[in-house]
Design a protein around this motif. Sequence first.
Motif, short mmCIF file in Angstrom:
data_model
loop_
_atom_site.label_atom_id
_atom_site.label_comp_id
_atom_site.label_asym_id
_atom_site.label_seq_id
_atom_site.Cartn_x
_atom_site.Cartn_y
_atom_site.Cartn_z
N GLY A 1 -23.13 8.04 -21.06
CA GLY A 1 -23.64 7.90 -22.41
C GLY A 1 -25.13 8.17 -22.54
N GLU B 1 -28.10 2.58 -19.82
CA GLU B 1 -27.24 3.18 -20.85
C GLU B 1 -27.22 2.31 -22.10
OE1 GLU B 1 -22.75 4.97 -21.53
OE2 GLU B 1 -23.26 4.09 -19.59
N LEU B 2 -27.34 2.96 -23.25
CA LEU B 2 -27.27 2.27 -24.53
C LEU B 2 -25.81 2.09 -24.92
CD1 LEU B 2 -30.05 4.21 -26.49
CD2 LEU B 2 -30.26 2.10 -25.15
N SER B 3 -25.47 0.94 -25.53
CA SER B 3 -24.09 0.67 -25.90
C SER B 3 -24.05 -0.29 -27.08
CB SER B 3 -23.33 0.06 -24.72
OG SER B 3 -23.90 -1.18 -24.35
N VAL C 1 -26.35 9.64 -31.66
CA VAL C 1 -25.80 8.29 -31.67
C VAL C 1 -24.28 8.31 -31.47
CG1 VAL C 1 -25.65 6.12 -32.94
CG2 VAL C 1 -27.66 7.55 -33.15
N VAL D 1 -23.26 7.25 -28.05
CA VAL D 1 -23.50 5.90 -27.54
C VAL D 1 -22.14 5.24 -27.35
CG1 VAL D 1 -24.51 3.64 -28.05
CG2 VAL D 1 -25.78 5.71 -28.62
#
Length: 162
Positions: free
Chosen positions: A4, A126-128, A85, A88
């Motif tokens: 991601g 990692e962005l989530s 986005v 994500v």
Amino acid sequence: MGWGVRCLDFIQSGSFVCEYIGELLEDQEAQERVSDEYLFAVGNNYYDVSHWEDLCKKIPSLQNGPTEGGEIVFTIDAVNQGNFVRFVNHSCSPNLFPQYVLYDHDDKRMPHIMFFASEDIPPLKELSYDYNYAEDKVHDADGNIKKKKCFCGSVECTGRLY
């Protein structure tokens, strides 16, 4: 998780990170889409009634829009007109949270979907966010319940995305 979006810089908790951008669809249009991979339903999943009621008292022009139990009928489809986005990933232990924001109009049915850091995020993590699906509530075009396993790897993983 794993492939991601990551940021090169430190992100402080509470910071604005990004906006979910895409084609705004009415609910029926969204139901007819072949792919649902990049759909973000603007709805009661993240709708905080008490928050909006407080705002309506302070800003009378916010009277239009959803009420508790009211159906919100818009979805954002980022498949063709989205930004980064849409990549994500979901996590059962997310580090971002979506927030509905009104800044260029006062129609609560069509807020902007903004993401903020729910914790300090170090560089390259990692962005989530939690996709917030309800189990047994996602259906295919024939009305059958869809099931999808979750592979987020979190110690808090529920094992199912929907």
